[in-house]
Design a protein around this motif. Sequence first.
Motif, PDB file in Angstrom:
ATOM      1  N   TYR A   6     -59.727  -6.843 -10.638  1.00  0.00           N
ATOM      2  CA  TYR A   6     -59.819  -7.636 -11.861  1.00  0.00           C
ATOM      3  C   TYR A   6     -60.447  -8.979 -11.503  1.00  0.00           C
ATOM      4  O   TYR A   6     -59.745  -9.882 -11.061  1.00  0.00           O
ATOM      5  CB  TYR A   6     -58.440  -7.861 -12.486  1.00  0.00           C
ATOM      6  N   PRO A   7     -61.755  -9.136 -11.670  1.00  0.00           N
ATOM      7  CA  PRO A   7     -62.396 -10.396 -11.276  1.00  0.00           C
ATOM      8  C   PRO A   7     -62.016 -11.579 -12.163  1.00  0.00           C
ATOM      9  O   PRO A   7     -62.140 -12.717 -11.755  1.00  0.00           O
ATOM     10  CB  PRO A   7     -63.881 -10.087 -11.374  1.00  0.00           C
ATOM     11  N   ASN A   8     -61.542 -11.338 -13.363  1.00  0.00           N
ATOM     12  CA  ASN A   8     -61.185 -12.410 -14.290  1.00  0.00           C
ATOM     13  C   ASN A   8     -59.786 -12.199 -14.835  1.00  0.00           C
ATOM     14  O   ASN A   8     -59.597 -11.995 -16.028  1.00  0.00           O
ATOM     15  CB  ASN A   8     -62.176 -12.471 -15.456  1.00  0.00           C
ATOM     16  N   MET A   9     -58.791 -12.245 -13.974  1.00  0.00           N
ATOM     17  CA  MET A   9     -57.425 -12.034 -14.427  1.00  0.00           C
ATOM     18  C   MET A   9     -56.779 -13.361 -14.780  1.00  0.00           C
ATOM     19  O   MET A   9     -56.928 -14.345 -14.069  1.00  0.00           O
ATOM     20  CB  MET A   9     -56.576 -11.333 -13.373  1.00  0.00           C
ATOM     21  N   GLU A  10     -56.055 -13.365 -15.890  1.00  0.00           N
ATOM     22  CA  GLU A  10     -55.309 -14.536 -16.312  1.00  0.00           C
ATOM     23  C   GLU A  10     -53.822 -14.201 -16.248  1.00  0.00           C
ATOM     24  O   GLU A  10     -53.400 -13.141 -16.697  1.00  0.00           O
ATOM     25  CB  GLU A  10     -55.676 -14.929 -17.740  1.00  0.00           C
ATOM     26  N   ILE A  11     -53.053 -15.094 -15.641  1.00  0.00           N
ATOM     27  CA  ILE A  11     -51.600 -14.954 -15.623  1.00  0.00           C
ATOM     28  C   ILE A  11     -51.053 -16.038 -16.542  1.00  0.00           C
ATOM     29  O   ILE A  11     -51.268 -17.219 -16.325  1.00  0.00           O
ATOM     30  CB  ILE A  11     -51.038 -15.101 -14.204  1.00  0.00           C
ATOM     31  N   LYS A  12     -50.378 -15.585 -17.591  1.00  0.00           N
ATOM     32  CA  LYS A  12     -49.885 -16.502 -18.623  1.00  0.00           C
ATOM     33  C   LYS A  12     -48.366 -16.415 -18.685  1.00  0.00           C
ATOM     34  O   LYS A  12     -47.803 -15.329 -18.681  1.00  0.00           O
ATOM     35  CB  LYS A  12     -50.484 -16.092 -19.970  1.00  0.00           C
ATOM     36  N   ILE A  13     -47.713 -17.580 -18.726  1.00  0.00           N
ATOM     37  CA  ILE A  13     -46.269 -17.644 -18.919  1.00  0.00           C
ATOM     38  C   ILE A  13     -46.027 -18.101 -20.352  1.00  0.00           C
ATOM     39  O   ILE A  13     -46.543 -19.142 -20.765  1.00  0.00           O
ATOM     40  CB  ILE A  13     -45.607 -18.610 -17.919  1.00  0.00           C
ATOM     41  N   ASN A  22     -47.954 -21.876 -19.671  1.00  0.00           N
ATOM     42  CA  ASN A  22     -48.876 -22.075 -18.566  1.00  0.00           C
ATOM     43  C   ASN A  22     -49.832 -20.890 -18.508  1.00  0.00           C
ATOM     44  O   ASN A  22     -49.443 -19.767 -18.800  1.00  0.00           O
ATOM     45  CB  ASN A  22     -48.086 -22.179 -17.250  1.00  0.00           C
ATOM     46  N   ALA A  23     -51.075 -21.134 -18.119  1.00  0.00           N
ATOM     47  CA  ALA A  23     -52.047 -20.060 -17.938  1.00  0.00           C
ATOM     48  C   ALA A  23     -52.989 -20.447 -16.806  1.00  0.00           C
ATOM     49  O   ALA A  23     -53.498 -21.559 -16.774  1.00  0.00           O
ATOM     50  CB  ALA A  23     -52.831 -19.809 -19.220  1.00  0.00           C
ATOM     51  N   ASP A  24     -53.191 -19.519 -15.871  1.00  0.00           N
ATOM     52  CA  ASP A  24     -54.077 -19.752 -14.738  1.00  0.00           C
ATOM     53  C   ASP A  24     -54.990 -18.558 -14.553  1.00  0.00           C
ATOM     54  O   ASP A  24     -54.600 -17.412 -14.787  1.00  0.00           O
ATOM     55  CB  ASP A  24     -53.269 -19.972 -13.449  1.00  0.00           C
ATOM     56  N   GLN A  25     -56.210 -18.814 -14.109  1.00  0.00           N
ATOM     57  CA  GLN A  25     -57.201 -17.776 -13.848  1.00  0.00           C
ATOM     58  C   GLN A  25     -57.172 -17.393 -12.374  1.00  0.00           C
ATOM     59  O   GLN A  25     -57.062 -18.253 -11.509  1.00  0.00           O
ATOM     60  CB  GLN A  25     -58.611 -18.262 -14.210  1.00  0.00           C
ATOM     61  N   TYR A  26     -57.290 -16.103 -12.102  1.00  0.00           N
ATOM     62  CA  TYR A  26     -57.312 -15.593 -10.738  1.00  0.00           C
ATOM     63  C   TYR A  26     -58.374 -14.516 -10.624  1.00  0.00           C
ATOM     64  O   TYR A  26     -58.761 -13.901 -11.610  1.00  0.00           O
ATOM     65  CB  TYR A  26     -55.962 -14.974 -10.351  1.00  0.00           C
ATOM     66  N   SER A  27     -58.814 -14.261  -9.409  1.00  0.00           N
ATOM     67  CA  SER A  27     -59.652 -13.113  -9.109  1.00  0.00           C
ATOM     68  C   SER A  27     -58.809 -12.169  -8.272  1.00  0.00           C
ATOM     69  O   SER A  27     -58.379 -12.521  -7.175  1.00  0.00           O
ATOM     70  CB  SER A  27     -60.902 -13.552  -8.333  1.00  0.00           C
ATOM     71  N   PHE A  28     -58.538 -10.979  -8.780  1.00  0.00           N
ATOM     72  CA  PHE A  28     -57.660 -10.036  -8.107  1.00  0.00           C
ATOM     73  C   PHE A  28     -58.489  -8.927  -7.486  1.00  0.00           C
ATOM     74  O   PHE A  28     -59.282  -8.281  -8.148  1.00  0.00           O
ATOM     75  CB  PHE A  28     -56.673  -9.434  -9.114  1.00  0.00           C
ATOM     76  N   THR A  29     -58.300  -8.719  -6.187  1.00  0.00           N
ATOM     77  CA  THR A  29     -58.968  -7.618  -5.494  1.00  0.00           C
ATOM     78  C   THR A  29     -57.903  -6.735  -4.862  1.00  0.00           C
ATOM     79  O   THR A  29     -56.731  -7.099  -4.796  1.00  0.00           O
ATOM     80  CB  THR A  29     -59.908  -8.141  -4.395  1.00  0.00           C
ATOM     81  N   ILE A  30     -58.303  -5.596  -4.381  1.00  0.00           N
ATOM     82  CA  ILE A  30     -57.367  -4.675  -3.739  1.00  0.00           C
ATOM     83  C   ILE A  30     -56.733  -5.337  -2.511  1.00  0.00           C
ATOM     84  O   ILE A  30     -55.566  -5.142  -2.217  1.00  0.00           O
ATOM     85  CB  ILE A  30     -58.072  -3.363  -3.347  1.00  0.00           C
ATOM     86  N   GLU A  31     -57.483  -6.183  -1.815  1.00  0.00           N
ATOM     87  CA  GLU A  31     -56.972  -6.843  -0.619  1.00  0.00           C
ATOM     88  C   GLU A  31     -55.969  -7.947  -0.942  1.00  0.00           C
ATOM     89  O   GLU A  31     -55.097  -8.252  -0.155  1.00  0.00           O
ATOM     90  CB  GLU A  31     -58.121  -7.446   0.206  1.00  0.00           C
ATOM     91  N   GLN A  50     -47.394 -12.633 -18.510  1.00  0.00           N
ATOM     92  CA  GLN A  50     -48.373 -11.665 -18.995  1.00  0.00           C
ATOM     93  C   GLN A  50     -49.601 -11.672 -18.092  1.00  0.00           C
ATOM     94  O   GLN A  50     -50.112 -12.732 -17.741  1.00  0.00           O
ATOM     95  CB  GLN A  50     -48.802 -11.991 -20.419  1.00  0.00           C
ATOM     96  N   LEU A  51     -50.061 -10.487 -17.735  1.00  0.00           N
ATOM     97  CA  LEU A  51     -51.295 -10.324 -16.969  1.00  0.00           C
ATOM     98  C   LEU A  51     -52.369  -9.835 -17.926  1.00  0.00           C
ATOM     99  O   LEU A  51     -52.184  -8.812 -18.597  1.00  0.00           O
ATOM    100  CB  LEU A  51     -51.097  -9.305 -15.840  1.00  0.00           C
ATOM    101  N   GLN A  52     -53.483 -10.578 -17.994  1.00  0.00           N
ATOM    102  CA  GLN A  52     -54.578 -10.205 -18.881  1.00  0.00           C
ATOM    103  C   GLN A  52     -55.886 -10.234 -18.112  1.00  0.00           C
ATOM    104  O   GLN A  52     -56.075 -11.048 -17.217  1.00  0.00           O
ATOM    105  CB  GLN A  52     -54.694 -11.171 -20.055  1.00  0.00           C
ATOM    106  N   SER A  53     -56.788  -9.332 -18.475  1.00  0.00           N
ATOM    107  CA  SER A  53     -58.134  -9.334 -17.921  1.00  0.00           C
ATOM    108  C   SER A  53     -59.110  -9.124 -19.061  1.00  0.00           C
ATOM    109  O   SER A  53     -58.987  -8.144 -19.816  1.00  0.00           O
ATOM    110  CB  SER A  53     -58.302  -8.226 -16.878  1.00  0.00           C
ATOM    111  N   ASP A  54     -60.044 -10.038 -19.194  1.00  0.00           N
ATOM    112  CA  ASP A  54     -61.026  -9.982 -20.293  1.00  0.00           C
ATOM    113  C   ASP A  54     -60.337  -9.793 -21.639  1.00  0.00           C
ATOM    114  O   ASP A  54     -60.700  -8.936 -22.434  1.00  0.00           O
ATOM    115  CB  ASP A  54     -62.049  -8.882 -20.039  1.00  0.00           C
ATOM    116  N   SER A  55     -59.284 -10.587 -21.875  1.00  0.00           N
ATOM    117  CA  SER A  55     -58.503 -10.604 -23.117  1.00  0.00           C
ATOM    118  C   SER A  55     -57.737  -9.311 -23.374  1.00  0.00           C
ATOM    119  O   SER A  55     -57.238  -9.089 -24.467  1.00  0.00           O
ATOM    120  CB  SER A  55     -59.397 -10.916 -24.319  1.00  0.00           C
ATOM    121  N   GLN A  56     -57.647  -8.432 -22.392  1.00  0.00           N
ATOM    122  CA  GLN A  56     -56.883  -7.194 -22.540  1.00  0.00           C
ATOM    123  C   GLN A  56     -55.588  -7.319 -21.747  1.00  0.00           C
ATOM    124  O   GLN A  56     -55.602  -7.671 -20.569  1.00  0.00           O
ATOM    125  CB  GLN A  56     -57.680  -5.994 -22.035  1.00  0.00           C
ATOM    126  N   LEU A  57     -54.457  -7.036 -22.394  1.00  0.00           N
ATOM    127  CA  LEU A  57     -53.162  -7.118 -21.750  1.00  0.00           C
ATOM    128  C   LEU A  57     -53.015  -5.979 -20.745  1.00  0.00           C
ATOM    129  O   LEU A  57     -53.149  -4.815 -21.089  1.00  0.00           O
ATOM    130  CB  LEU A  57     -52.040  -7.056 -22.787  1.00  0.00           C
TER     131      LEU A  57
END
Length: 66
Positions: A6-13, A22-31, A50-57
Amino acid sequence: ILNTVYPNMEIKIVDLSGKAINADQYSFTIESQEVKVSAKRLATGTYLVQLQSDSQLIGTKKLIKK
């Protein structure tokens, strides 16, 4: 554990009323399968993470701050 990149993952509380705390952007890879989110500034109570990627939960977890 997530099995997808997920190159554009958002973690929202959010609180239980749905208000974003709170909301922060992350880049999630398998590693990089672990992301630490600080709850130090949260007041005592119950929240949703909540974990979201490209506005999809992707998923939701409950967080209880004591």
